[in-house]
Write a protein that holds these residues in place. Structure first.
Motif, mmCIF file in Angstrom:
data_model
loop_
_atom_site.group_PDB
_atom_site.id
_atom_site.type_symbol
_atom_site.label_atom_id
_atom_site.label_comp_id
_atom_site.label_asym_id
_atom_site.label_seq_id
_atom_site.Cartn_x
_atom_site.Cartn_y
_atom_site.Cartn_z
ATOM 1 N N LEU A 7 -16.003 -8.031 54.948
ATOM 2 C CA LEU A 7 -15.824 -6.728 54.319
ATOM 3 C C LEU A 7 -16.771 -5.685 54.881
ATOM 4 O O LEU A 7 -17.968 -5.932 55.072
ATOM 5 N N GLY A 8 -16.223 -4.511 55.127
ATOM 6 C CA GLY A 8 -17.016 -3.357 55.508
ATOM 7 C C GLY A 8 -17.241 -2.457 54.310
ATOM 8 O O GLY A 8 -17.342 -2.923 53.172
ATOM 9 N N ARG A 9 -17.281 -1.177 54.543
ATOM 10 C CA ARG A 9 -17.585 -0.235 53.474
ATOM 11 C C ARG A 9 -16.464 -0.203 52.443
ATOM 12 O O ARG A 9 -15.278 -0.316 52.788
ATOM 13 N N PRO A 10 -16.792 -0.039 51.164
ATOM 14 C CA PRO A 10 -15.752 0.082 50.139
ATOM 15 C C PRO A 10 -14.988 1.389 50.295
ATOM 16 O O PRO A 10 -15.520 2.388 50.785
ATOM 17 N N LEU A 11 -13.730 1.355 49.890
ATOM 18 C CA LEU A 11 -12.850 2.513 49.947
ATOM 19 C C LEU A 11 -12.416 2.874 48.527
ATOM 20 O O LEU A 11 -12.621 2.084 47.598
ATOM 21 N N PRO A 12 -11.823 4.038 48.332
ATOM 22 C CA PRO A 12 -11.368 4.396 46.974
ATOM 23 C C PRO A 12 -10.406 3.350 46.413
ATOM 24 O O PRO A 12 -9.592 2.776 47.141
ATOM 25 N N GLY A 13 -10.516 3.105 45.132
ATOM 26 C CA GLY A 13 -9.631 2.166 44.476
ATOM 27 C C GLY A 13 -8.349 2.851 44.023
ATOM 28 O O GLY A 13 -8.102 4.028 44.308
ATOM 29 N N ALA A 52 1.326 -2.493 31.826
ATOM 30 C CA ALA A 52 -0.098 -2.824 31.958
ATOM 31 C C ALA A 52 -0.668 -2.022 33.117
ATOM 32 O O ALA A 52 0.060 -1.596 34.020
ATOM 33 N N THR A 53 -1.966 -1.811 33.097
ATOM 34 C CA THR A 53 -2.642 -1.093 34.169
ATOM 35 C C THR A 53 -3.159 -2.084 35.194
ATOM 36 O O THR A 53 -3.822 -3.063 34.849
ATOM 37 N N LYS A 54 -2.849 -1.833 36.441
ATOM 38 C CA LYS A 54 -3.377 -2.646 37.536
ATOM 39 C C LYS A 54 -4.498 -1.875 38.222
ATOM 40 O O LYS A 54 -4.315 -0.720 38.619
ATOM 41 N N GLU A 55 -5.659 -2.496 38.307
ATOM 42 C CA GLU A 55 -6.827 -1.864 38.932
ATOM 43 C C GLU A 55 -7.130 -2.592 40.237
ATOM 44 O O GLU A 55 -7.418 -3.785 40.232
ATOM 45 N N VAL A 56 -7.051 -1.853 41.349
ATOM 46 C CA VAL A 56 -7.238 -2.455 42.671
ATOM 47 C C VAL A 56 -8.470 -1.857 43.338
ATOM 48 O O VAL A 56 -8.643 -0.637 43.357
ATOM 49 N N ARG A 57 -9.315 -2.720 43.881
ATOM 50 C CA ARG A 57 -10.462 -2.274 44.683
ATOM 51 C C ARG A 57 -10.208 -2.642 46.137
ATOM 52 O O ARG A 57 -9.680 -3.715 46.439
ATOM 53 N N TYR A 58 -10.611 -1.735 47.033
ATOM 54 C CA TYR A 58 -10.347 -1.912 48.459
ATOM 55 C C TYR A 58 -11.630 -1.803 49.284
ATOM 56 O O TYR A 58 -12.585 -1.124 48.903
ATOM 57 N N TRP A 59 -11.581 -2.465 50.436
ATOM 58 C CA TRP A 59 -12.643 -2.356 51.432
ATOM 59 C C TRP A 59 -12.028 -2.134 52.805
ATOM 60 O O TRP A 59 -10.911 -2.607 53.080
ATOM 61 N N ALA A 60 -12.761 -1.442 53.674
ATOM 62 C CA ALA A 60 -12.405 -1.430 55.086
ATOM 63 C C ALA A 60 -12.784 -2.792 55.662
ATOM 64 O O ALA A 60 -13.768 -3.403 55.236
ATOM 65 N N GLY A 80 -32.115 0.477 63.084
ATOM 66 C CA GLY A 80 -33.461 0.988 63.288
ATOM 67 C C GLY A 80 -33.718 2.269 62.528
ATOM 68 O O GLY A 80 -33.292 2.442 61.383
ATOM 69 N N ALA A 81 -34.401 3.201 63.201
ATOM 70 C CA ALA A 81 -34.744 4.464 62.545
ATOM 71 C C ALA A 81 -33.498 5.262 62.175
ATOM 72 O O ALA A 81 -33.532 6.087 61.262
ATOM 73 N N GLY A 82 -32.386 5.010 62.876
ATOM 74 C CA GLY A 82 -31.160 5.749 62.616
ATOM 75 C C GLY A 82 -30.254 5.120 61.578
ATOM 76 O O GLY A 82 -29.167 5.647 61.305
ATOM 77 N N ALA A 83 -30.656 3.996 60.993
ATOM 78 C CA ALA A 83 -29.809 3.326 60.001
ATOM 79 C C ALA A 83 -29.677 4.193 58.756
ATOM 80 O O ALA A 83 -30.670 4.658 58.205
ATOM 81 N N ARG A 84 -28.430 4.381 58.310
ATOM 82 C CA ARG A 84 -28.171 5.220 57.140
ATOM 83 C C ARG A 84 -27.299 4.469 56.139
ATOM 84 O O ARG A 84 -26.323 3.822 56.510
ATOM 85 N N VAL A 85 -27.651 4.587 54.857
ATOM 86 C CA VAL A 85 -26.894 3.941 53.789
ATOM 87 C C VAL A 85 -25.664 4.787 53.477
ATOM 88 O O VAL A 85 -25.787 5.964 53.136
ATOM 89 N N VAL A 86 -24.483 4.187 53.575
ATOM 90 C CA VAL A 86 -23.250 4.935 53.308
ATOM 91 C C VAL A 86 -22.583 4.495 51.999
ATOM 92 O O VAL A 86 -21.727 5.220 51.471
ATOM 93 N N ALA A 87 -22.938 3.325 51.474
ATOM 94 C CA ALA A 87 -22.347 2.859 50.221
ATOM 95 C C ALA A 87 -23.185 1.724 49.675
ATOM 96 O O ALA A 87 -23.929 1.057 50.406
ATOM 97 N N VAL A 88 -23.044 1.481 48.360
ATOM 98 C CA VAL A 88 -23.790 0.418 47.679
ATOM 99 C C VAL A 88 -22.860 -0.243 46.668
ATOM 100 O O VAL A 88 -22.054 0.417 46.022
ATOM 101 N N GLU A 89 -22.993 -1.568 46.549
ATOM 102 C CA GLU A 89 -22.269 -2.322 45.522
ATOM 103 C C GLU A 89 -23.258 -3.197 44.772
ATOM 104 O O GLU A 89 -24.129 -3.810 45.390
ATOM 105 N N ARG A 90 -23.100 -3.286 43.452
ATOM 106 C CA ARG A 90 -23.902 -4.188 42.648
ATOM 107 C C ARG A 90 -23.013 -5.308 42.106
ATOM 108 O O ARG A 90 -21.988 -5.037 41.480
ATOM 109 N N HIS A 91 -23.398 -6.535 42.365
ATOM 110 C CA HIS A 91 -22.648 -7.700 41.896
ATOM 111 C C HIS A 91 -23.532 -8.508 40.964
ATOM 112 O O HIS A 91 -24.437 -9.236 41.407
#
Length: 316
Positions: free
Chosen positions: A64-70, A83-91, A303-314
């Motif tokens: 899995l890569g970065r999460p995408l909109p659900g 019923a409501t279906k809730e889907v989560r996606y990742w790149a 390295g110095a150029g690493a940037r956080v683009v998303a976070v998930e808590r499990h």
């Protein structure tokens, strides 16, 4: 309506002759084109289901890569009730070709993003595609995960007669450690570093055995090592950022907030969800993470150029 039906999936992507392509699946039962996805098995974490369903519907092995909109929409349940279906996606970058199809899908088709948008049968599926294209244009589609793990529940300090670094996991902690194997596998983690304390090494050792990768212990990630010299833990984090490979770091409640705070300074402010990402990191630091929790930080660059683009808590 009843409790939402949880489901998970991916947008497999690749670059062919310099052009971004995504994989769509065709389901003959519905005669529609959509993303690979499916319902969670009982007790199954969302990321694990996303990888499993992708393999079942496309035969692609992905991390899995970065999460995408659900997506959330109305379906009919087994009793014919809405019923409501809730889907989560990742790149998910596809690195291996698809094999035989085995699960309600009769065709997998790779298309460029314009053709894919035209072929998709549901407007809701285009939101994930738009997010993937935005990330590609921003240079943040290629990411790597850093999983920060707080050790699972251990026998209480007052109940353990030996030295604290030797304090083992409780029965519940061992169960959680066994569960972490599938979760870390979903992100294709291939480097493991840990505090040498038994409760930390035993939290990630099942995954090391599952994948056949070495478990490296670092004194600077222990409670005792951090108390003696707080800067050492930060240096271990920086080395992982320099390597830029899918990694997991297991440590303790007193140590992890420092590392998380360092990552707060790396949040990519150009991301649409930068505010929520920073807030999630600050909350995790303030709460010192739950025992057995996994905080997955998606980073672009190294390295110095690493940037956080998303976070998930499990949480356990």
């Amino acid at each position: 309506m009843s409790t939402p039906i949880p489901a998970a999936g991916t947008l497999p992507w690749r670059r062919r002759r310099g052009q971004l392509e995504v994989a769509l699946v065709h389901r003959p039962k519905y005669d529609d084109w959509s993303w690979a996805k499916g319902k969670l098995d009982p007790g199954e974490p969302w990321p694990v289901a996303a990888v499993r369903e992708t393999a079942e519907e496309t035969s692609l092995e992905v991390g899995l890569g970065r999460p995408l909109p659900g997506a959330s929409y109305t379906v009919l349940d087994g009793d014919g009730q809405p019923a409501t279906k809730e889907v989560r996606y990742w790149a998910a970058e596809a690195t291996k070709p698809a094999g035989p199809l085995a699960n309600e899908v009769d065709e997998v088709r790779w298309l460029d993003v314009v053709a894919a948008s035209d072929r998709l049968d549901y407007a809701r599926d285009r939101e994930q595609l738009r997010a993937l294209v935005r990330a590609d244009k921003a240079g943040t589609l290629i990411t790597w995960p850093l999983a920060l793990v707080r050790h699972a529940h251990a026998i209480g300090r007052g109940s353990w007669p030996g030295e604290d670094p030797l304090r083992p996991l409780s029965a519940a902690g061992r169960d959680r450690a066994a569960q972490l194997g599938a979760l870390l596998s979903a992100y294709a983690v291939r480097r493991l570093v840990s505090s040498p304390s038994v409760r930390c090494t035993d939290t990630v050792r099942p995954y090391a055995a599952l994948r056949g990768i070495p478990l490296r212990t670092k004194d600077g990630l222990s409670e005792e090592g951090y108390e003696a010299d707080p800067t050492r833990a930060g240096r271990h984090l920086e080395r992982l950022l320099e390597r830029g490979v899918p990694s997991a770091l297991c440590s303790h409640g007193p140590v992890l907030p420092d590392l998380i705070t360092r990552l707060c300074d790396r949040v990519d402010g150009t991301e649409p969800d930068a505010g929520a990402t920073g807030e999630a990191l600050r909350e995790a630091a303030a709460e010192k993470m739950a025992k057995g929790e996994v905080l997955v930080v998606h980073l672009a660059g190294t390295g110095a150029g690493a940037r956080v683009v998303a976070v998930e808590r499990h949480l356990p």
